[in-house]
Design a protein around this motif. Structure first.
Motif, short mmCIF file in Angstrom:
data_model
loop_
_atom_site.label_atom_id
_atom_site.label_comp_id
_atom_site.label_asym_id
_atom_site.label_seq_id
_atom_site.Cartn_x
_atom_site.Cartn_y
_atom_site.Cartn_z
N ASP A 11 0.85 -1.19 0.00
CA ASP A 11 0.00 0.00 0.00
C ASP A 11 0.89 1.24 0.00
N PRO A 12 0.78 2.10 -1.02
CA PRO A 12 1.66 3.26 -1.08
C PRO A 12 1.31 4.37 -0.09
N GLY A 13 0.11 4.29 0.50
CA GLY A 13 -0.28 5.33 1.45
C GLY A 13 -0.91 6.54 0.79
N PHE A 14 -1.14 6.47 -0.50
CA PHE A 14 -1.84 7.54 -1.22
C PHE A 14 -2.68 6.90 -2.31
N ARG A 15 -3.56 7.68 -2.90
CA ARG A 15 -4.38 7.20 -4.01
C ARG A 15 -4.37 8.23 -5.13
N ILE A 16 -4.42 7.75 -6.37
CA ILE A 16 -4.44 8.60 -7.55
C ILE A 16 -5.88 8.98 -7.85
N GLY A 17 -6.14 10.28 -7.98
CA GLY A 17 -7.49 10.76 -8.22
C GLY A 17 -7.90 10.68 -9.68
N ALA A 18 -9.18 10.91 -9.93
CA ALA A 18 -9.72 10.88 -11.29
C ALA A 18 -9.07 11.96 -12.15
N CYS A 19 -8.62 11.57 -13.34
CA CYS A 19 -8.05 12.52 -14.32
C CYS A 19 -6.88 13.30 -13.75
N GLU A 20 -6.14 12.69 -12.88
CA GLU A 20 -5.01 13.36 -12.21
C GLU A 20 -3.85 13.57 -13.18
N GLU A 21 -3.04 14.60 -12.88
CA GLU A 21 -1.85 14.89 -13.68
C GLU A 21 -0.77 13.87 -13.34
N MET A 22 -0.22 13.20 -14.39
CA MET A 22 0.77 12.15 -14.18
C MET A 22 1.89 12.27 -15.21
N LEU A 23 3.07 11.80 -14.80
CA LEU A 23 4.24 11.78 -15.68
C LEU A 23 4.75 10.35 -15.80
N PHE A 24 5.04 9.93 -17.03
CA PHE A 24 5.61 8.60 -17.28
C PHE A 24 6.90 8.76 -18.06
N VAL A 25 8.00 8.28 -17.49
CA VAL A 25 9.30 8.37 -18.15
C VAL A 25 9.99 7.02 -18.02
N GLY A 26 10.59 6.57 -19.13
CA GLY A 26 11.35 5.33 -19.05
C GLY A 26 11.24 4.49 -20.30
N SER A 27 11.26 3.18 -20.09
CA SER A 27 11.29 2.23 -21.19
C SER A 27 9.97 2.20 -21.94
N CYS A 28 9.90 1.34 -22.97
CA CYS A 28 8.66 1.24 -23.74
C CYS A 28 7.52 0.68 -22.89
N PHE A 29 7.85 0.06 -21.76
CA PHE A 29 6.80 -0.38 -20.84
C PHE A 29 6.10 0.84 -20.23
N ASN A 200 7.42 9.57 -0.12
CA ASN A 200 6.84 9.85 -1.42
C ASN A 200 7.52 9.06 -2.54
N VAL A 201 8.32 8.07 -2.20
CA VAL A 201 8.99 7.23 -3.18
C VAL A 201 8.58 5.79 -2.95
N HIS A 202 8.07 5.14 -4.01
CA HIS A 202 7.47 3.81 -3.85
C HIS A 202 7.91 2.89 -4.98
N TYR A 203 7.69 1.60 -4.77
CA TYR A 203 8.03 0.60 -5.79
C TYR A 203 6.79 -0.19 -6.17
N PHE A 204 6.54 -0.29 -7.49
CA PHE A 204 5.45 -1.12 -7.98
C PHE A 204 6.06 -2.34 -8.69
N PRO A 205 5.67 -3.55 -8.30
CA PRO A 205 6.35 -4.77 -8.78
C PRO A 205 5.87 -5.31 -10.13
N ALA A 206 5.95 -4.49 -11.17
CA ALA A 206 5.56 -4.96 -12.51
C ALA A 206 6.45 -6.11 -12.96
N TYR A 207 7.73 -6.01 -12.68
CA TYR A 207 8.68 -7.07 -13.07
C TYR A 207 8.31 -8.40 -12.42
N GLU A 208 7.98 -8.35 -11.13
CA GLU A 208 7.64 -9.56 -10.41
C GLU A 208 6.29 -10.14 -10.85
#
Length: 297
Positions: A11-29, A200-208
Motif C-alpha cells: 500500500d503506497p499510502g496515497f491514491r491517484i485521483g480521477a483525471c489526475e496529472e501524471m508523468l511517465f518516463v522510461g522504457s517502452c513499458f 513519497n517514493v514507492h516501488y510497484f512490482p511490474a517485473y515480479e
C-alpha cells in the motif's frame, strides 16, 4: 488449490485521483502503461523526448522537463527502468539517449553499477521534488527482456536495477543521502516537508508480476520478449486495485460506456439514429465534465 503465486503490492499510502496529472518516463513499458492512463483520460505526460531505457537517460528527460511549468502540476511520476547499459559518445565522453543509427565504433558501451544507477535516480527524484515537493514517485523495473545481452546478461541487468531501486527507496525511508551512515536532521520549519519526501517514493512490482505471477509465454507478445496486451491489461488492473482512489474507480466506471460510444463505428454516420445517439452521448459527457472538472475529451 492455488496454481500460481500472487505478488503482494505494498500500500503506497496515497491514491491517484480521477483525471489526475501524471508523468511517465522510461522504457517502452512506461509507454504502454502511460498510454492506458491517457486512454482513461488522466492528464498525462508520456516520454516527451522519446523512450528512455536507463537511469541516466531518465535523468536527462527530467532535467529537460524541469524548465517547463507543466512539471509543477504533476502529482504522480512513474519512472520505469529498462536496463543498466548505457552508450558513451567517444568524442565527448557523455552518455547519449539515442545513438541515432550512427556507427557503433563512435560509442563505448558501459554497464552502470548499482551505486551509479541509484545516484542517477536520486538526482531525478530531487529535481521532481524541487518542482513539486508533494509529488509521489513510483519506481518500477520493466519486465521486458533484452535478448542482445544474452538472457543471463539480461537478468544481471535487471538485478542491478532492482538493487538500485531498493537502495534509493531505503535512502528516502530513512532520510539518508547515498553513501551516508548518519541520519539527516530536518530543521523544524522543514520537518513536514522532510517527512513527506521520505514517504513519497514507492516501488510497484511490474517485473515480479510478469515473472512470478503470470510466468507463462502466453503472456508475451510474438517476439517472446515484450509483455502481451493481455499482460499489460492485467498489470493495469493490479495497479488500479491498489493505487486508484474510489473517486477514480467511480469515474472509470462512468467513462467506459461513453468511451465505447465514442469509438463506435456506425454503418451510416449520416443517419438520424446516429445523430440522436451522439447527441445523447455528448450530453452525458458534458454531465461527466461537471462532475469531474479535470476530465476532458
Amino acid at each position: 488449490m492455488e496454481f500460481r503465486t500472487i505478488v503482494d503490492i505494498d500500500d503506497p499510502g496515497f491514491r491517484i485521483g480521477a483525471c489526475e496529472e501524471m508523468l511517465f518516463v522510461g522504457s517502452c513499458f512506461a509507454d504502454k502503461i502511460g498510454a492506458r492512463f491517457t486512454d482513461e483520460k488522466f492528464r498525462t505526460i508520456v516520454n516527451p523526448f522519446g523512450v528512455m531505457y536507463n537511469p541516466a537517460s531518465i535523468l536527462h528527460t527530467i532535467q529537460r522537463l524541469s524548465a517547463q511549468p507543466d512539471l509543477k502540476s504533476v502529482k504522480t511520476a512513474f519512472l520505469t527502468l529498462g536496463t543498466n547499459h548505457v552508450y558513451i559518445l567517444n568524442e565527448t565522453g557523455e552518455i547519449v539517449d539515442n545513438c541515432q543509427k550512427r556507427p557503433q565504433s563512435l560509442f563505448t558501451e558501459k554497464e552502470l553499477t548499482v551505486d551509479e544507477c541509484a545516484d542517477y535516480l536520486q538526482q531525478g527524484i530531487d529535481i521532481l521534488h524541487a518542482a513539486n515537493p508533494d509529488m509521489r514517485i513510483v519506481l518500477t523495473v520493466s519486465p521486458i527482456r533484452y535478448r542482445k545481452y544474452g538472457y543471463h546478461g539480461s537478468q544481471l541487468s535487471k538485478a542491478t536495477l532492482l538493487l538500485a531501486v531498493n537502495k534509493v527507496i531505503k535512502m528516502f525511508r530513512s532520510a539518508l543521502p547515498l553513501g551516508s551512515s548518519k541520519n539527516v536532521q530536518c530543521s523544524a520549519p522543514a520537518l513536514l516537508a522532510c517527512k513527506a519526501r521520505m514517504f513519497n517514493v514507492h516501488y510497484f512490482p511490474a517485473y515480479e508480476i510478469i515473472n512470478d505471477e503470470l510466468r507463462d509465454y502466453r503472456f508475451y507478445a510474438d517476439d517472446m520478449l515484450h509483455p502481451s496486451s493481455q499482460a499489460v491489461e492485467y498489470i493495469w488492473q493490479r495497479f488500479s486495485e491498489v493505487y486508484l482512489s474510489p473517486e477514480a474507480k467511480a469515474f472509470l466506471k462512468e467513462w467506459q460506456p461513453l468511451k465505447a460510444a465514442l469509438n463506435h463505428k456506425p454503418f451510416n454516420p449520416d443517419s438520424d439514429e446516429y445523430r440522436i445517439f451522439m447527441d445523447k452521448t455528448m450530453l452525458k459527457i458534458s454531465e461527466l465534465q461537471k462532475k469531474y472538472p479535470n476530465f476532458a475529451v
